[in-house]
Design an enzyme around this catalytic site. Structure first.
Site, PDB file in Angstrom:
ATOM      1  N   GLY A   1     -36.994  34.075  -6.094  1.00  0.00           N
ATOM      2  CA  GLY A   1     -35.693  34.691  -5.925  1.00  0.00           C
ATOM      3  C   GLY A   1     -34.815  34.453  -7.131  1.00  0.00           C
ATOM      4  O   GLY A   1     -35.048  34.022  -8.211  1.00  0.00           O
ATOM      5  N   ASN A   2     -33.428  35.099  -6.764  1.00  0.00           N
ATOM      6  CA  ASN A   2     -32.429  34.861  -7.441  1.00  0.00           C
ATOM      7  C   ASN A   2     -31.236  34.737  -6.679  1.00  0.00           C
ATOM      8  O   ASN A   2     -31.091  34.947  -5.706  1.00  0.00           O
ATOM      9  CB  ASN A   2     -32.351  35.846  -8.696  1.00  0.00           C
ATOM     10  N   TYR A   3     -30.047  34.494  -7.526  1.00  0.00           N
ATOM     11  CA  TYR A   3     -28.762  34.089  -6.741  1.00  0.00           C
ATOM     12  C   TYR A   3     -28.042  35.500  -6.352  1.00  0.00           C
ATOM     13  O   TYR A   3     -26.855  35.464  -5.780  1.00  0.00           O
ATOM     14  CB  TYR A   3     -27.953  33.344  -7.705  1.00  0.00           C
ATOM     15  N   SER A   4     -28.520  36.608  -6.407  1.00  0.00           N
ATOM     16  CA  SER A   4     -27.777  37.843  -6.179  1.00  0.00           C
ATOM     17  C   SER A   4     -27.213  37.860  -4.634  1.00  0.00           C
ATOM     18  O   SER A   4     -28.265  37.306  -3.789  1.00  0.00           O
ATOM     19  CB  SER A   4     -28.578  39.080  -6.284  1.00  0.00           C
TER      20      SER A   4
ATOM     21  N   ALA B   1     -30.973  43.021  -8.004  1.00  0.00           N
ATOM     22  CA  ALA B   1     -31.363  42.256  -9.081  1.00  0.00           C
ATOM     23  C   ALA B   1     -32.921  41.895  -8.649  1.00  0.00           C
ATOM     24  O   ALA B   1     -33.330  40.945  -8.054  1.00  0.00           O
ATOM     25  CB  ALA B   1     -30.579  40.790  -9.089  1.00  0.00           C
TER      26      ALA B   1
END
Length: 399
Positions: free
Chosen positions: A207-210, A275
């Site tokens: 995943g990512n930090y969005s 994102a």
């Protein structure tokens, strides 16, 4: 402002004298104004002055007479096109944020169905205090619009931020609001927001930090201007409360791609703010991968579908697509290339090199670029305000 019905709430601040000027401007522009004062406000400006300017009796107490009659805060809340509290003291802001309905103004606020504007006025240390900042942020999260105070000399003779914005500027803000609130009426806008999670096994993902804050702010901004919003949200903890927003929750990039491709043909525009993960594990495991016996874990990744490129290929005449680009270097070059390659009408560039911008922050700093090469830089400010600027540009593209 002609024909608009405004509740002007006045609280106990030295800036209450500006309320008389504010009231006079509203009346000259054709608005109908009902003043509601807190008891403390009457120590700074008299109800007689405000009644003479508005042509209406000022409301302050629940019960003005001892004959059983009373003022209905519910009727007031239904009557108004907007509620403006100017000046708003730290005390009133705290009561609004926490639902402490101990005077006529707060009960009117809690009953109000119309948009609410708050113009703080207080000394610089009170305004900067973390309690005040949290209360204001909470009011914003409820959908209230905070008119930031100006800097200058204060009643304490200190110099700093805390002066209530000038009456002419406040009236201008409300005029702009009323002028723009319907400019997306009958438009359907697709918005993607948040991250996507790509499953490795039942307990792990890529995943990512969005946080989704920018996308949700854009959905709110579009809905407030009259649009019907289809919000496709990745895994986030945010809530969308506007009745014009219909939310679809997804987890993976593939799910977001399917939902966006299905909805886009019926849309007038799409704002692709999510994102989206570029890659996913080729073979997600159905059971948890054990650490024991695996000194190294190698993942084979495959590319996800490109949502922006898919919609860009399917775009019909009259549809508008706004994309986002998050870059760490050569941002302008990469954003322009993405704008052209994916057949977008505008792209919004974020840079992780800008402090206070990007993932997880409540603020953002962006550059907007359109197909004609026009570039507009938006300085660091709250994501809700950035969303307002982006949607204003979208309106011009749709025209």
């Amino acid at each position: 402002m002609k024909g608009k019905q405004i509740i002007l709430g006045i609280t106990g601040s030295i800036a209450a004298y500006k309320a008389a000027i504010l009231l006079r401007i509203f009346i000259k522009k054709g608005a109908e104004v009902q003043v509601v004062m807190t008891p403390a406000a009457k120590e700074f400006i008299t109800p007689l002055t405000l009644s003479a300017l508005s042509g209406k009796p000022v409301i302050s107490e629940f019960f003005s007479h001892r004959d059983g009659s009373w003022h209905s805060h519910v009727d007031l809340g239904l009557w108004a096109d907007a509620l403006l509290i100017a000046p708003a003291t730290a005390s009133t802001i705290g009561k609004m944020a926490n639902g402490i309905a101990d005077n006529m103004l707060i009960t009117t606020y809690l009953s109000c169905k119309a948009p609410v504007f708050v113009a703080p006025a207080m000394d610089l240390d009170m305004y900067a205090h973390s309690t005040t900042r949290q209360n204001l942020e909470r009011l914003r999260s409820f959908g209230n619009r905070v008119i930031e105070p100006a800097e200058g000399e204060l009643a304490s003779h200190l110099v700093g931020k805390g002066r209530m914005e000038e009456p002419e500027q406040i009236v201008g803000i409300l005029e702009d609001f009323f002028a723009s609130r319907d400019d997306l009426r009958n438009k359907k806008i697709l918005i993607t927001a948040g991250p996507t999670y790509e499953k490795i096994d039942p307990v792990r993902f890529i995943g990512n930090y969005s946080s989704g804050k920018m996308g949700f702010a854009l959905a709110q901004a579009c809905a407030c201007r009259g649009a019907e919003v289809e919000l496709i949200a990745g895994p986030v903890s945010l809530q969308a409360t506007h009745p014009f927003i219909r939310r679809t929750d997804v987890e993976s990039a593939s799910e977001m791609h399917v939902a966006a491709a299905d909805l886009f043909p019926k849309m007038d525009a799409a704002i692709l703010c999510a994102a989206v993960a570029d890659y996913r594990p080729e073979t997600p495991q159905e059971s948890k991968i054990k650490r024991e016996g695996n000194e190294r874990l190698t993942l084979s990744l495959v590319r996800n579908e490109d949502i922006a490129a898919t919609l860009g290929k399917r775009k019909r005449a009259g549809q508008v697509i706004v994309g986002f680009a998050l870059e760490t270097d050569n941002g302008i070059v990469h954003a322009r290339e993405k704008l052209k390659r994916k057949n977008l009408d505008m792209i919004v560039l974020n840079s992780l090199q800008d402090e206070g911008a990007g993932f997880r922050h409540d603020t953002n700093q962006v550059v907007m670029m359109d197909r004609e090469g026009e570039m507009t830089s938006i300085p660091l400010k709250n994501k809700r305000d950035v969303a307002t600027d982006i949607v204003a540009k979208l309106v011009t593209l749709l025209k």
